[in-house]
Design a protein around this motif. Structure first.
Motif, short mmCIF file in Angstrom:
data_model
loop_
_atom_site.label_atom_id
_atom_site.label_comp_id
_atom_site.label_asym_id
_atom_site.label_seq_id
_atom_site.Cartn_x
_atom_site.Cartn_y
_atom_site.Cartn_z
N UNK A 10 29.33 14.03 -23.10
CA UNK A 10 30.37 13.02 -22.85
C UNK A 10 30.32 12.63 -21.37
N UNK A 11 29.76 11.47 -21.04
CA UNK A 11 29.74 11.04 -19.64
C UNK A 11 31.16 10.79 -19.13
N UNK A 12 31.36 11.11 -17.85
CA UNK A 12 32.65 10.90 -17.19
C UNK A 12 32.42 10.11 -15.91
N UNK A 13 33.46 9.45 -15.41
CA UNK A 13 33.29 8.71 -14.16
C UNK A 13 33.18 9.66 -12.96
N UNK A 14 32.55 9.17 -11.90
CA UNK A 14 32.48 9.85 -10.61
C UNK A 14 31.31 10.85 -10.56
N UNK A 15 31.23 11.55 -9.40
CA UNK A 15 30.11 12.43 -9.11
C UNK A 15 30.59 13.71 -8.45
N UNK A 16 29.81 14.76 -8.63
CA UNK A 16 30.03 16.01 -7.90
C UNK A 16 28.91 16.10 -6.85
N UNK A 17 29.31 16.10 -5.58
CA UNK A 17 28.30 16.07 -4.51
C UNK A 17 27.88 17.49 -4.13
N UNK A 18 26.58 17.66 -3.98
CA UNK A 18 26.00 18.96 -3.63
C UNK A 18 25.98 19.10 -2.12
N UNK A 19 27.11 19.51 -1.56
CA UNK A 19 27.24 19.62 -0.11
C UNK A 19 26.60 20.88 0.40
N UNK A 20 26.25 20.92 1.69
CA UNK A 20 25.59 22.12 2.25
C UNK A 20 26.43 23.39 2.13
N UNK A 21 27.77 23.26 2.09
CA UNK A 21 28.61 24.45 2.02
C UNK A 21 29.03 24.78 0.58
N UNK A 22 28.27 24.27 -0.38
CA UNK A 22 28.55 24.51 -1.79
C UNK A 22 28.61 26.02 -2.07
N UNK A 23 29.61 26.42 -2.83
CA UNK A 23 29.77 27.82 -3.19
C UNK A 23 29.52 28.00 -4.70
N UNK A 24 28.73 29.01 -5.06
CA UNK A 24 28.53 29.39 -6.45
C UNK A 24 29.24 30.71 -6.68
N UNK A 25 30.22 30.70 -7.58
CA UNK A 25 31.01 31.90 -7.88
C UNK A 25 30.75 32.33 -9.31
N UNK A 26 30.76 33.64 -9.55
CA UNK A 26 30.40 34.17 -10.87
C UNK A 26 31.41 35.19 -11.34
N UNK A 27 31.75 35.10 -12.62
CA UNK A 27 32.54 36.14 -13.24
C UNK A 27 31.65 37.32 -13.59
N UNK A 28 32.24 38.41 -14.08
CA UNK A 28 31.46 39.60 -14.44
C UNK A 28 30.37 39.28 -15.46
N UNK A 29 29.16 39.73 -15.18
CA UNK A 29 28.03 39.50 -16.07
C UNK A 29 27.30 38.20 -15.87
N UNK A 30 27.81 37.34 -15.01
CA UNK A 30 27.18 36.03 -14.78
C UNK A 30 26.39 35.99 -13.48
N UNK A 31 26.29 37.13 -12.79
CA UNK A 31 25.70 37.12 -11.44
C UNK A 31 24.22 36.73 -11.45
N UNK A 32 23.46 37.21 -12.42
CA UNK A 32 22.02 36.91 -12.43
C UNK A 32 21.79 35.42 -12.64
N UNK A 33 22.55 34.81 -13.54
CA UNK A 33 22.43 33.37 -13.76
C UNK A 33 22.83 32.61 -12.50
N UNK A 34 23.87 33.09 -11.81
CA UNK A 34 24.28 32.45 -10.57
C UNK A 34 23.22 32.53 -9.50
N UNK A 35 22.54 33.66 -9.42
CA UNK A 35 21.45 33.80 -8.44
C UNK A 35 20.31 32.84 -8.75
N UNK A 36 19.98 32.70 -10.03
CA UNK A 36 18.91 31.77 -10.40
C UNK A 36 19.30 30.34 -10.04
N UNK A 37 20.53 29.94 -10.33
CA UNK A 37 20.98 28.60 -9.99
C UNK A 37 20.96 28.38 -8.48
#
Length: 483
Positions: A10-37
């Motif tokens: 489902x396309x939505x309006x607008x954009x999410x900008x990949x800024x230099x200070x982007x933070x990737x946060x992970x719940x329990x068990x999601x850390x390896x996927x977060x590291x890959x991303x």
């Protein structure tokens, strides 16, 4: 926009900008996927907003499914398993081609549990660096199995402790089809373990194949006592096609195969191991004293029945090791057929696979006219006499005729698989040229549950080829238009 196409977007309006200070946060068990991303996006632990949040959640679809919600200031990725998160990571990777992500909602899961690619490294050894890159490209397309064809008449590619001549002798041939050019190479167990680790981090299972009882000239060149006529020395085969030299059915050959399989499962944690089983002429068993003695012991009037008996022995060995045996479907090729409890890779035609399902087997659909990517894509047809186009691959339906998807131990279609045999593909660029763009069509067909739309696929393909070119996954020149 994406290959494979998500099942609900489902396309939505607008954009999410990949800024230099982007933070990737992970719940329990999601850390390896977060590291890959983080590795794909080049993020190194930002502390600001916006942010990407990954979590495991029981309400996020099937075992490989994921929910993705991209809003202007936050990205949410949820799945019920790490495999689902890894699939969602690949979607984000494919969307992040500029400095932003389009806002959208995706709810997605695959059509088939087995979406594989077989790569033949026996006919031509491939550099380890290429195998690592190939695994990453499979993951990008949400293909979750790399079937590694490690042994054949023309080469043995895996180190086996206690059997040094397999790589000292069996890994090398003097030439290929009278070209006068020596060829060889092998992988240590440590190298294969690292490949398995790299693949698992991307959600790809490496399934090893050790051919038996045919396609074994390389092993017989190393250890003639494994064959039917040990007094006859044999070189590693330098031709393509089918050799009549096969393993014996005596205790020495059986124990060799069992020891190889024990070491294979120690290196490859895959629940499946492929044992070949195809194109095994039984001429030698009709005259070899050891085969005649075995047939008499088992009460077989037709020595061809030793083929199914042999595969049953290896099936039992793998079952004792906690694994399931796969073999190429050769039903009707030898007396007695194939024993139960084997997963069959149906390569001859789709009806052959349907018959195997009706016979009580789980099946990987791999009919050669739709899945052999070593066949030419355009006229003239070349050595095989067959042309397999992008459209042929895309329009193949592994579930045609209402075949069920396998569940648990019930008969059905486990999935589908593309094949890349390398007799005529001696280099990584040759493999890449054969794979693309047809592998994109295969991935789309194997994942997407909706009706096929070839025109829509063609529109999405141009962007996918741009992405593949950006990650150096294409050869220097490749046709970028599709009929």
């Amino acid at each position: 926009m994406l290959i494979p196409r998500p099942n609900h977007i489902e396309p939505l309006p607008d954009w999410f900008y990949l800024r230099p200070d982007l933070r990737i946060s992970c719940g329990p068990g999601a850390e390896a996927a977060g590291d890959l991303l983080a590795g794909y996006l080049g993020v190194r632990g930002g502390s600001g907003a916006p942010s990407i949040w990954l979590e495991l959640r029981t309400t996020a679809g099937g075992v490989e499914g994921y929910d993705l919600n991209i809003q202007p200031h936050q990205v949410f990725l949820a799945a019920t398993s790490e495999q689902g998160l890894l699939n969602g990571v690949q979607t984000l990777r494919a969307l992040a081609r500029d400095e932003y992500l389009p806002c959208l909602r995706i709810k997605d899961e695959p059509r088939l549990p087995w979406r594989g690619v077989m790569l033949d490294v026996a006919r031509h050894h491939m550099p380890l660096e290429f195998l690592h890159q190939f695994v990453d490209v499979l993951a990008l397309h949400k293909l979750n199995v790399l079937h590694l064809h490690l042994t054949d008449d023309q080469g043995w590619r895996m180190e086996i402790d206690g059997w040094p001549r397999l790589i000292d002798v069996g890994a090398w041939r003097s030439e290929s089809m009278a070209d006068g050019v020596p060829h060889g190479g092998y992988y240590t167990q440590a190298e294969l373990r690292e490949l398995v680790r790299c693949a698992a981090a991307r959600g790809v299972t490496v399934v090893p194949e050790i051919e038996m009882p045919g396609h074994v000239r390389a092993a017989l060149a190393a250890y003639p006592e494994l064959g039917n006529f040990p007094e006859r020395p044999l070189p590693v085969w330098t031709s393509w096609g089918i050799s009549e030299d096969i393993l014996g059915v005596h205790d020495t050959a059986l124990e060799f195969c069992r020891e190889v399989l024990r070491q294979v499962v120690d290196v490859f944690p895959s629940p499946y191991v492929h044992i070949g089983g195809d194109e095994c002429p039984t001429t030698q068993w009709a005259t070899a004293p050891s085969a005649l003695a075995r047939a008499a012991e088992l009460g077989f009037d037709d020595r061809g029945r030793l083929h199914g008996w042999f595969l049953g022995q290896m099936r039992d060995t793998l079952r004792d090791l906690g694994r399931t045996a796969i073999c190429w479907a050769e039903a009707g090729q030898h007396a007695g057929g194939l024993p139960p409890g084997l997963v069959l890779a149906a390569w001859r035609d789709a009806e052959h696979g349907a018959q195997a399902v009706r016979g009580g087997h789980q099946v990987i659909m791999a009919p050669h006219r739709a899945t052999y990517l070593d066949y030419r894509e355009t006229e003239p047809p070349g050595r095989s006499g067959i042309v397999t186009t992008v459209a042929d691959v895309y329009r193949f339906d592994p579930l045609a005729g209402g075949l069920p998807v396998a569940s648990g131990n019930s008969p059905g279609v486990l999935g589908t698989q593309a094949q890349l045999w390398t007799e005529l593909a001696p280099t990584p660029d040759d493999v890449r040229r054969l794979a693309f763009p047809r592998l994109c069509a295969f991935a789309d067909m194997a994942w997407h549950s909706g009706p096929p739309d070839y025109d829509d696929f063609r529109r999405r393909l141009a962007g996918q080829l741009d992405l593949l070119r950006a990650i150096d996954a294409l050869p220097a020149s490749i046709e970028t238009t599709t009929p």
